[in-house]
Scaffold this motif. Structure first.
Motif, PDB file in Angstrom:
ATOM      1  N   LYS A   1     -24.852 -13.509   5.994  1.00  0.00           N
ATOM      2  CA  LYS A   1     -25.354 -13.632   4.623  1.00  0.00           C
ATOM      3  C   LYS A   1     -25.475 -15.085   4.150  1.00  0.00           C
ATOM      4  CE  LYS A   1     -23.259  -9.238   3.196  1.00  0.00           C
ATOM      5  NZ  LYS A   1     -22.241  -8.964   4.257  1.00  0.00           N
ATOM      6  N   VAL A   2     -24.902 -16.019   4.920  1.00  0.00           N
ATOM      7  CA  VAL A   2     -24.880 -17.404   4.444  1.00  0.00           C
ATOM      8  C   VAL A   2     -26.238 -18.046   4.656  1.00  0.00           C
ATOM      9  CG1 VAL A   2     -23.749 -19.646   4.611  1.00  0.00           C
ATOM     10  CG2 VAL A   2     -22.412 -17.552   4.983  1.00  0.00           C
ATOM     11  N   ARG A   3     -26.907 -18.401   3.555  1.00  0.00           N
ATOM     12  CA  ARG A   3     -28.279 -18.924   3.631  1.00  0.00           C
ATOM     13  C   ARG A   3     -28.325 -20.445   3.779  1.00  0.00           C
ATOM     14  NH1 ARG A   3     -28.880 -14.629   5.154  1.00  0.00           N
ATOM     15  NH2 ARG A   3     -28.796 -12.825   3.768  1.00  0.00           N
ATOM     16  N   GLY A   4     -27.202 -21.103   3.475  1.00  0.00           N
ATOM     17  CA  GLY A   4     -27.208 -22.555   3.649  1.00  0.00           C
ATOM     18  C   GLY A   4     -26.255 -23.271   2.718  1.00  0.00           C
ATOM     19  N   ILE A   5     -26.225 -24.588   2.906  1.00  0.00           N
ATOM     20  CA  ILE A   5     -25.322 -25.440   2.132  1.00  0.00           C
ATOM     21  C   ILE A   5     -26.161 -26.462   1.367  1.00  0.00           C
ATOM     22  CG2 ILE A   5     -23.442 -27.125   2.301  1.00  0.00           C
ATOM     23  CD1 ILE A   5     -22.705 -25.800   5.024  1.00  0.00           C
ATOM     24  N   VAL A   6     -25.891 -26.588   0.085  1.00  0.00           N
ATOM     25  CA  VAL A   6     -26.613 -27.572  -0.728  1.00  0.00           C
ATOM     26  C   VAL A   6     -25.630 -28.672  -1.135  1.00  0.00           C
ATOM     27  CG1 VAL A   6     -28.005 -27.939  -2.786  1.00  0.00           C
ATOM     28  CG2 VAL A   6     -28.077 -25.723  -1.612  1.00  0.00           C
ATOM     29  N   LEU A   7     -25.987 -29.929  -0.887  1.00  0.00           N
ATOM     30  CA  LEU A   7     -25.072 -31.036  -1.162  1.00  0.00           C
ATOM     31  C   LEU A   7     -25.462 -31.742  -2.462  1.00  0.00           C
ATOM     32  CD1 LEU A   7     -25.054 -32.483   2.463  1.00  0.00           C
ATOM     33  CD2 LEU A   7     -23.363 -30.936   1.418  1.00  0.00           C
ATOM     34  N   THR A   8     -24.464 -32.088  -3.260  1.00  0.00           N
ATOM     35  CA  THR A   8     -24.754 -32.794  -4.514  1.00  0.00           C
ATOM     36  C   THR A   8     -24.838 -34.300  -4.300  1.00  0.00           C
ATOM     37  OG1 THR A   8     -22.396 -32.917  -5.068  1.00  0.00           O
ATOM     38  CG2 THR A   8     -23.632 -31.002  -5.890  1.00  0.00           C
ATOM     39  N   HIS A   9     -24.025 -34.833  -3.366  1.00  0.00           N
ATOM     40  CA  HIS A   9     -24.084 -36.273  -3.081  1.00  0.00           C
ATOM     41  C   HIS A   9     -23.299 -36.577  -1.813  1.00  0.00           C
ATOM     42  CE1 HIS A   9     -20.289 -35.866  -5.225  1.00  0.00           C
ATOM     43  NE2 HIS A   9     -19.908 -37.058  -4.765  1.00  0.00           N
ATOM     44  N   GLY A  10     -23.288 -37.842  -1.396  1.00  0.00           N
ATOM     45  CA  GLY A  10     -22.823 -38.180  -0.061  1.00  0.00           C
ATOM     46  C   GLY A  10     -21.391 -38.651   0.108  1.00  0.00           C
ATOM     47  N   HIS A  11     -20.518 -38.413  -0.878  1.00  0.00           N
ATOM     48  CA  HIS A  11     -19.120 -38.815  -0.696  1.00  0.00           C
ATOM     49  C   HIS A  11     -18.392 -37.870   0.268  1.00  0.00           C
ATOM     50  CE1 HIS A  11     -18.840 -41.433  -4.547  1.00  0.00           C
ATOM     51  NE2 HIS A  11     -18.869 -42.208  -3.480  1.00  0.00           N
ATOM     52  N   GLU A  12     -17.361 -38.429   0.936  1.00  0.00           N
ATOM     53  CA  GLU A  12     -16.636 -37.646   1.944  1.00  0.00           C
ATOM     54  C   GLU A  12     -16.052 -36.348   1.391  1.00  0.00           C
ATOM     55  OE1 GLU A  12     -16.380 -37.880   5.055  1.00  0.00           O
ATOM     56  OE2 GLU A  12     -16.851 -39.930   5.611  1.00  0.00           O
ATOM     57  N   ASP A  13     -15.613 -36.369   0.120  1.00  0.00           N
ATOM     58  CA  ASP A  13     -15.009 -35.149  -0.418  1.00  0.00           C
ATOM     59  C   ASP A  13     -16.062 -34.099  -0.766  1.00  0.00           C
ATOM     60  OD1 ASP A  13     -15.745 -36.963  -2.399  1.00  0.00           O
ATOM     61  OD2 ASP A  13     -14.299 -36.200  -3.841  1.00  0.00           O
TER      62      ASP A  13
END
Lengths: 553, 553
Positions: free
Chosen positions: B62-74
């Motif tokens: 069911k996992v369609r993907g990952i959306v990232l808000t920004h590039g920090h390690e956390d």
């Protein structure tokens, strides 16, 4: 009088804590303070760190005694260790000695100790030195600076201090004594550098009263107040306010209890009859009628407050709507532990009051800020100025500050632990270095030294664990009697046959070693270690400690 | 549209770091961010910590993907681990994906990754969700909040942000988009809680320019500037000022180099021809003509700055009169390491500029303070408000703050990692808990999990070391063939015959055990362990890890 005066810091100059300084005139050595430091995280399994006193031990016949400026751990915590090596007289004020007695008693050293009480304003002799203790203010009570009269001139050691204009015990910082010395051509001033990075003045101990007042006025249920157990000013304030607001007071935690008892015995705490209750009685009073003084501001895992925060304390229960005050600073390195505890308190729906930079403050520092440091320098006007008690950057900033005060400072000497600073009629200079360093003491028995090698091993073990290849060799024939056994701990060999591979490596190493090598266990162990290290590092990119064991059968 | 929307934080709610949140509608799951956290000191030998994603793995179809808000390690640091378990598409802005590519390349995962670039203002679909990224400002560039259009309504996830009115790249926080959503009856706002304890406004990234200006104007020799390598705003400022003040710029340290390269490639850094020199060329320029951007603000032992501070870097030499700027915050837990490095810099007579609370600041935070948080709430006016990204106390303070904003917030939901928050047409509620937690990853190979038991062993080893009693048993006769061997590591047996005593204890244990017990190695090992533990603890007050080994011969 011709001769040489030496000042030799054994600890605390260039590091935080374990303050200890020797002064020497000919065959007389006196020591100011005997502190400990708490170990950094990488000193695994080490409980406390104390200064290396080999210099004192080499000169044991000359050491006339130890003079304490006040009762904080970084000034007295090394005493059990030092006295067990070198049993000399110890001078301190009444309150300081009360803490010392407690500590020595704990280590079974009290009976043999020679403790001598001093009072601010009353001089006493230690060998060639005549010492005049001067009242100073600090976060603890009954603290003194020392004016040390030497044949070459007067040296002033400030101990720890701030210039608190309104201490809660009304024992004022003795500005007049410092001013008087300022007229007497003081040879050297040794001054506390802890807060040299802070501008302005450190607020008075009384400054927290406004915040405490606010908290007492607004708290609807149980009020828990945590502070360092030695914060007598803070305990006194809380007791006074509890009385005013109709709350009973109970002390929870061993150190808090001890400290309050000493403070009351010595008149620093006046506790009205019936104000104090036992922790067990708390449940008999409505929550709004109780104030709990509880130890554990730093989130120490076994402290009363930490346990209360996870509902694991017999008497101290924290419930919805209770208030918990953390009246202390966060000691660097303790942030995570403290905030973990605070989180637990939030989860119990307690209100938590902690230092967040807002005014009025819930905690104030005990050390002088820049303007106070300058005030004391201007009062004393020393020919030489030496920053003490600080990490290198603090000593250096303090030195730079003083060097700019041309009107009141002759020359600034920047020295570190181990430097021998010598004064004579021509001036002062660094003349030598002695051996100094840190002695690591293990938990359990507080006078057990942990050697560097052991700590290094522990660090290695802690990072990658241990792998032990074990073989049995027949001592008669020299034959290897078994397939090698590989035992690991703290190291995950995984499921890809790593152990099987390691066993083969050891077998190969044995097979390709001569009889002579196999007879020399040192050689064969080293060969196994080297081969196995290469193999494991290649297979896993890790470097566990590898320790071959040969069992002779 | 009837149906249920679930928000399921897998990390970052109730802990600092490893931010990761799943949103689910029927059979579609999308994940926002995949961060790591840096381990606490007690997680020995652990390199990074990532969220337990068993929920995603159980629902892998069911996992369609990952959306990232920004590039920090956390927010992106857990990707290698997650993608190696679950290779789904990853959406992120151009700059964010540049960091991600670097990271995946390092782990050999780049070729198989499905990375999809997004832009602020341009919507895209992930399963049942239509996502509109909104430009926000932060300490990093090219950051977005996400307006997630679901069948049940619009959900806004702020990512990390501050409302910077004057970002150095002039890409403004998109107040208008938030305002526009505020008119559309937003279902839920998930907002960053990191700085909820700070009053007022966080200063703009541009606020450090005044301090940098001052430093550039006053520095007579070499100027070293250290900041987080992802502080593109800071690097940009330094490059601009170096140009103005006639200094060449060199980048020292791998992460600093990478980051500057990415920033230049993507147009965030404009570097005039001839401004940049190689570290090796530094020596050809007079000290007052060089500005060194160097990595290692946290005193990491192997970082360029740490090595330069102890004169152990090939190119970066720090000399008397040089200036070193630490333009970053002190991450809690790093104080001692950082100050140790600062001390080394002081010893080399360098001027060190670090955050000391004075104005203008040499560092500013990247997260919104209270007034900015309120501004966004007032713009969005959500029916539900959910604090994210914070330890429990921060989530709770944020929840309390929002709950008081009756005019713009419907209801506040306080949830933690593992809680399943469900929305439907009737409202929202916590409906379940899923398994979440921390997965510890060992150094060396960044996808190797370290199990709890291993860490527990390492902690034990690190505190008191290890003692191994080793005996050889003849597998045919069952006889013990040798006197027991006692091997220790990280534990000091001292000189009082402890090992001899331990050997006797093991012999006694063997002597008093039946043949049956001796045949069952599990039993006999446990008996030896228990007896030896008692003996050692009594003799030394310590508790080393005791690990009996039986060698069958």
């Amino acid at each position: 009088m011709p001769g040489k005066l030496q000042a030799i810091p054994l600890g605390g100059l260039g590091e935080f804590g374990m303050n200890c300084m020797a002064f020497r005139w000919a065959d007389d050595i006196m020591v100011v303070d005997a502190g400990l430091m708490f170990p950094e995280a990488e000193l695994l399994g080490v409980d406390i760190v104390v200064p290396d006193i080999s210099y004192l031990i080499e000169n044991r016949q000359k050491v006339r005694g130890i003079v304490l400026t006040h009762g904080h751990e970084d000034h007295i915590g090394g005493l059990p260790w030092i006295l067990s090596e070198l049993n000399v007289p110890v001078w301190g004020t009444e309150f300081t000695l009360a803490y010392v007695e407690d500590k020595l008693d704990e280590h079974g050293l009290l009976d043999d100790a020679d403790l001598r009480e001093i009072r601010a304003g009353e001089s006493f002799r230690v060998g060639a030195f005549s010492i005049h203790p001067i009242r100073v203010t600090h976060s603890l009570v009954d603290c003194v600076a020392l004016a040390i009269h030497t044949p070459l001139g007067i040296v002033i050691h400030t101990g720890d201090f701030k210039v608190d204009p309104t201490p809660t015990d009304n024992h004022l910082f003795d500005l007049h004594a410092f001013a008087e010395y300022g007229k007497q051509n003081v040879l050297a001033l040794f001054q506390d550098s802890t807060n040299v990075e802070r501008k302005g003045y450190t607020p008075s101990e009384r400054a927290v009263r406004r915040k405490f007042d606010e908290v007492f006025a607004h708290t609807k249920r149980r009020l828990f107040i945590s502070c360092f157990s030695s914060s007598i000013h803070r305990i006194k304030l809380a007791v006074e306010l509890a009385q005013e607001h109709g709350r009973k007071v109970t002390f929870v935690g061993r150190s808090m209890n001890n400290s309050a008892e000493i403070a009351e015995d010595l008149g620093y705490l006046e506790i009205p009859d019936g104000l104090i209750i036992n922790p067990g009685e708390m449940k008999n009073f409505p929550p709004e009628k109780v104030c709990v003084m509880i130890s554990g501001t730093q989130g120490e895992p076994m402290s009363a407050l930490s346990r209360a925060a996870v509902d694991n304390h017999k008497h101290a229960k924290i419930e919805k709507g209770d208030t918990v005050v953390l009246s202390s600073r966060i000691i660097p390195g303790n942030e995570k532990t403290i905030y973990r505890m605070v989180d637990h308190l939030f989860r119990r729906d307690a209100y938590v009051v902690y230092e967040d930079g807002t005014s009025p403050p819930v905690h104030v520092s005990g050390h002088a800020s820049q303007e106070e440091l300058k005030l004391v320098i201007n009062l004393v006007k020393p020919r030489y100025f030496i920053p003490i008690h600080g990490e290198y950057r603090q000593l250096k900033l303090h030195a730079e500050m003083a060097a700019a005060m041309h009107g009141s400072v002759g020359k600034v000497m920047l020295i570190e632990s181990g430097d021998v600073l010598e004064f004579d009629e021509l001036g002062a200079r660094k003349v030598a270095r002695i051996n100094v360093g840190r002695v690591c003491i293990d938990s359990g028995n507080r006078t057990d030294v942990v050697e560097d090698l052991i700590i290094k091993d522990r660090r290695h073990l802690s990072e990658d664990g241990i792998v032990l290849p074990i073989i049995a060799i027949n001592k008669l024939t020299g034959n290897v009697e078994t397939t090698p056994e590989i035992v690991t701990r703290g190291f995950n060999p995984g499921e890809n046959g790593l152990l099987e591979g390691a066993r083969r490596i050891v077998e190969d190493t044995l097979a390709f070693s001569s009889e002579e090598e196999k007879a020399d266990y040192g050689v064969i162990k080293e060969k196994i270690r080297a081969d196995l290290k290469r193999y494991i590092s290649k297979q896993t990119q890790r470097r566990p400690l590898i320790m071959p064991v040969i069992l002779e059968i």
